[in-house]
Enzyme design. Structure first.
Site, PDB file in Angstrom:
ATOM      1  N   TYR A 142       1.107  -1.409   0.146  1.00  0.00           N
ATOM      2  CA  TYR A 142      -0.033   0.078   0.215  1.00  0.00           C
ATOM      3  C   TYR A 142       0.795   1.152   0.074  1.00  0.00           C
ATOM      4  O   TYR A 142       0.469   2.355  -0.405  1.00  0.00           O
ATOM      5  CB  TYR A 142      -0.975  -0.003   1.291  1.00  0.00           C
ATOM      6  CG  TYR A 142      -2.315  -0.726   1.337  1.00  0.00           C
ATOM      7  CD1 TYR A 142      -2.111  -1.948   0.971  1.00  0.00           C
ATOM      8  CD2 TYR A 142      -3.200   0.055   1.318  1.00  0.00           C
ATOM      9  CE1 TYR A 142      -3.503  -2.662   0.762  1.00  0.00           C
ATOM     10  CE2 TYR A 142      -4.536  -0.404   1.158  1.00  0.00           C
ATOM     11  CZ  TYR A 142      -4.671  -1.831   0.942  1.00  0.00           C
ATOM     12  OH  TYR A 142      -6.033  -2.312   0.981  1.00  0.00           O
ATOM     13  N   LYS A 189       2.832 -15.376   2.460  1.00  0.00           N
ATOM     14  CA  LYS A 189       2.998 -16.106   1.193  1.00  0.00           C
ATOM     15  C   LYS A 189       4.290 -16.427   1.196  1.00  0.00           C
ATOM     16  O   LYS A 189       5.247 -15.955   0.259  1.00  0.00           O
ATOM     17  CB  LYS A 189       2.423 -15.429  -0.075  1.00  0.00           C
ATOM     18  CG  LYS A 189       2.451 -16.051  -1.146  1.00  0.00           C
ATOM     19  CD  LYS A 189       1.397 -17.026  -1.637  1.00  0.00           C
ATOM     20  CE  LYS A 189       1.536 -17.829  -2.734  1.00  0.00           C
ATOM     21  NZ  LYS A 189       0.597 -18.920  -2.751  1.00  0.00           N
ATOM     22  N   ASP A 221      -3.389 -18.097   0.239  1.00  0.00           N
ATOM     23  CA  ASP A 221      -4.319 -18.661  -0.564  1.00  0.00           C
ATOM     24  C   ASP A 221      -5.033 -19.728   0.263  1.00  0.00           C
ATOM     25  O   ASP A 221      -6.286 -19.920   0.229  1.00  0.00           O
ATOM     26  CB  ASP A 221      -3.694 -19.413  -1.839  1.00  0.00           C
ATOM     27  CG  ASP A 221      -2.323 -19.865  -1.575  1.00  0.00           C
ATOM     28  OD1 ASP A 221      -2.065 -19.959  -0.462  1.00  0.00           O
ATOM     29  OD2 ASP A 221      -1.846 -20.453  -2.597  1.00  0.00           O
ATOM     30  N   ASP A 245      -6.632  -6.928   4.248  1.00  0.00           N
ATOM     31  CA  ASP A 245      -7.769  -6.249   3.567  1.00  0.00           C
ATOM     32  C   ASP A 245      -8.351  -7.533   2.819  1.00  0.00           C
ATOM     33  O   ASP A 245      -9.695  -7.201   3.126  1.00  0.00           O
ATOM     34  CB  ASP A 245      -6.918  -5.227   2.434  1.00  0.00           C
ATOM     35  CG  ASP A 245      -8.318  -4.653   1.768  1.00  0.00           C
ATOM     36  OD1 ASP A 245      -9.161  -4.140   2.392  1.00  0.00           O
ATOM     37  OD2 ASP A 245      -8.130  -4.391   0.368  1.00  0.00           O
ATOM     38  N   ASP A 249     -12.421  -8.977   4.301  1.00  0.00           N
ATOM     39  CA  ASP A 249     -13.737  -8.968   3.620  1.00  0.00           C
ATOM     40  C   ASP A 249     -14.278 -10.094   3.514  1.00  0.00           C
ATOM     41  O   ASP A 249     -15.396 -10.236   3.730  1.00  0.00           O
ATOM     42  CB  ASP A 249     -13.394  -8.293   2.169  1.00  0.00           C
ATOM     43  CG  ASP A 249     -13.752  -6.738   2.078  1.00  0.00           C
ATOM     44  OD1 ASP A 249     -13.547  -6.139   3.249  1.00  0.00           O
ATOM     45  OD2 ASP A 249     -14.352  -6.374   1.235  1.00  0.00           O
TER      46      ASP A 249
HETATM   47  C1  IPM Z   1     -10.318  -1.273   4.219  1.00  0.00           C
HETATM   48  C2  IPM Z   1     -10.734  -0.424   2.573  1.00  0.00           C
HETATM   49  C3  IPM Z   1      -9.581   0.536   2.525  1.00  0.00           C
HETATM   50  C4  IPM Z   1      -8.115  -0.224   2.447  1.00  0.00           C
HETATM   51  C5  IPM Z   1      -9.724   1.416   1.282  1.00  0.00           C
HETATM   52  C6  IPM Z   1     -10.862   2.365   1.435  1.00  0.00           C
HETATM   53  C7  IPM Z   1      -8.216   2.313   1.047  1.00  0.00           C
HETATM   54  O1  IPM Z   1     -10.655  -1.364   1.806  1.00  0.00           O
HETATM   55  O2  IPM Z   1     -10.454  -0.150   4.948  1.00  0.00           O
HETATM   56  O3  IPM Z   1     -10.385  -2.428   4.406  1.00  0.00           O
HETATM   57  O4  IPM Z   1      -8.035  -1.050   1.328  1.00  0.00           O
HETATM   58  O5  IPM Z   1      -7.507  -0.360   3.271  1.00  0.00           O
HETATM   59 MG    MG Z   2     -11.033  -3.308   2.838  1.00  0.00          MG
END
Ligand code: IPM
Ligand code: MG
Length: 372
Positions: A142, A189, A221, A245, A249
């Site tokens: 990042y 990884k 993975d 990240d 999710d």
């Molecule tokens: C998160 C989001 C952020 C990230 C974005 C909005 C930059 O997806 O906080 O998980 O990738 O960290």
């Molecule tokens: Mg995110």
């Protein structure tokens, strides 16, 4: 207790869910006699529209000098599909994370018995799920050097980590694991990436100081698969920025809705609290977004201030709302979905009564129709 909180409602549904969080803070402050000053500022697309920048120097300073920052959501589709744009809403959040040195992003994945029906996973997989992700937040790909060749046909993003960046979050994750079920899984990884091999080395060294914590090493993975197949086998997941990240999710699917998951980002300065979800632009202004992730992020903020009773009351308020079907459409299942603002109002009522709310189904239905 006196605190100054900077509120960044952000974009999309951010302002709507934040309005509910503000009501919750005000109710808790009255109930416990705290004095939290809330000041709003702009970040994200709303800031670009108003100032040309995703976050201004003034907002950064305001955040730095406050006791905590609360964020709604950022992102707007009008900035998503043009790769040529130089200013993007997400840059505001990344700059804020870097400025506040928020190296540790803590994302608890909590399941609720009553919501099992809304999770796409089979019910038996949801038994005993209780995991927390420690995602490194200010390093890795990042924030590494980015390049694009003059002719625009080649680009690169550098992933770097130092052992210092790894060990400071690893210690936090080990501490968390030793206070929980004493299991830590490092997701990396290491079969391909040099940075991952550094993560393993640092974590192996630290693990000697925590003999009671069982450490597992898992390639990302495989971890993506295991989080879906055996979510209850995880306790603390420790991982780098990008993997965290993605895995977080994915893990949100277990709960049934991204709208239920809170997070805290902590470092050496002011901490930041935000729901994991994005700005859900399709729902903007419709009063249908789930405010619970933001409200639960507020609970994490109180906990950060060591106000545990307040945090617990907020969590009880959310549980009470879920049990009484006071929920938005994403988790309503067969029940009637309630608007975001009503969920916020009724949780606020619960907090004002300090949990002494005696409402049977009929009276809840009546209150849904009348008191607000
Ligand atoms: C998160 C989001 C952020 C990230 C974005 C909005 C930059 O997806 O906080 O998980 O990738 O960290
Ligand atoms: Mg995110």
């Amino acid at each position: 207790m006196k605190k100054n909180i900077t509120i960044l409602p952000g974009d999309g549904i951010g302002p709507e869910v934040m309005d509910q969080a503000i009501k919750v803070i005000e109710a808790v402050n009255t109930a416990f006699d705290h004095d939290f000053k809330l000041e709003k500022a702009l970040m994200g697309a709303v800031s670009i529209d108003a100032t040309g920048e995703a976050i201004t120097k003034e907002t950064l300073e305001k955040c730095e000098t406050s006791d905590a920052v609360l964020l709604g959501a950022i992102g707007d589709p009008k900035y998503d599909n043009n790769p040529e744009l130089k200013v993007r809403p997400e840059q505001g959040l990344l700059k804020l994370r870097k400025t506040l040195e928020l190296f540790s992003n803590i994302r608890p994945i909590t399941t609720y018995d009553i919501l099992k029906g809304v999770s796409p996973l089979k019910n038996q997989l949801l038994e005993n799920v209780d995991l927390v992700i420690y995602r490194e937040l200010t390093g890795g790909i990042y924030f590494g050097e980015k390049t694009k060749s003059e002719d625009g046909t080649r680009a690169s993003d550098l992933c770097t980590y130092t052992s210092h960046e790894i060990s400071r979050i690893a210690y936090q994750a080990f501490e968390a694991a030793s206070n929980r079920r004493k299991k830590l899984t490092l997701v990396d990884k290491a079969n391909v990436l040099e940075t991952s091999r550094l993560w393993r080395k640092v974590v192996q060294d630290i693990s000697e100081e925590y003999p009671d914590v069982e450490v597992d090493y898992m390639f990302v993975d495989n971890a993506a698969m295991q989080v879906m197949l055996a979510p209850s086998s995880f306790d603390v997941i420790l991982t780098e920025n990008m993997f965290g990240d993605i895995i977080s999710d994915l893990a949100s699917v277990i709960t049934g809705s991204l709208g239920m998951l809170a997070s805290a980002s902590v470092g050496n300065k002011t901490a930041l609290f935000e729901p994991i979800h994005g700005s859900y632009p399709q729902a903007k202004g419709l009063d249908i977004a789930n405010p619970m992730a933001t409200i639960l992020s507020v609970a994490m903020m109180y906990e950060h201030f060591k106000l545990f009773e307040e945090a617990e009351l907020i969590r009880n308020g959310v549980n009470w709302a879920i049990e009484n079907n006071i929920v938005t459409q994403d988790i309503a299942g067969d029940a009637e979905a309630q608007p975001c603002s009503k969920v916020g109002d009724l949780i606020t009522c619960f907090l004002e009564e300090q949990g002494n709310i005696e409402m049977k189904n009929d009276s809840i239905n009546m209150s849904l129709n009348t008191i607000i």
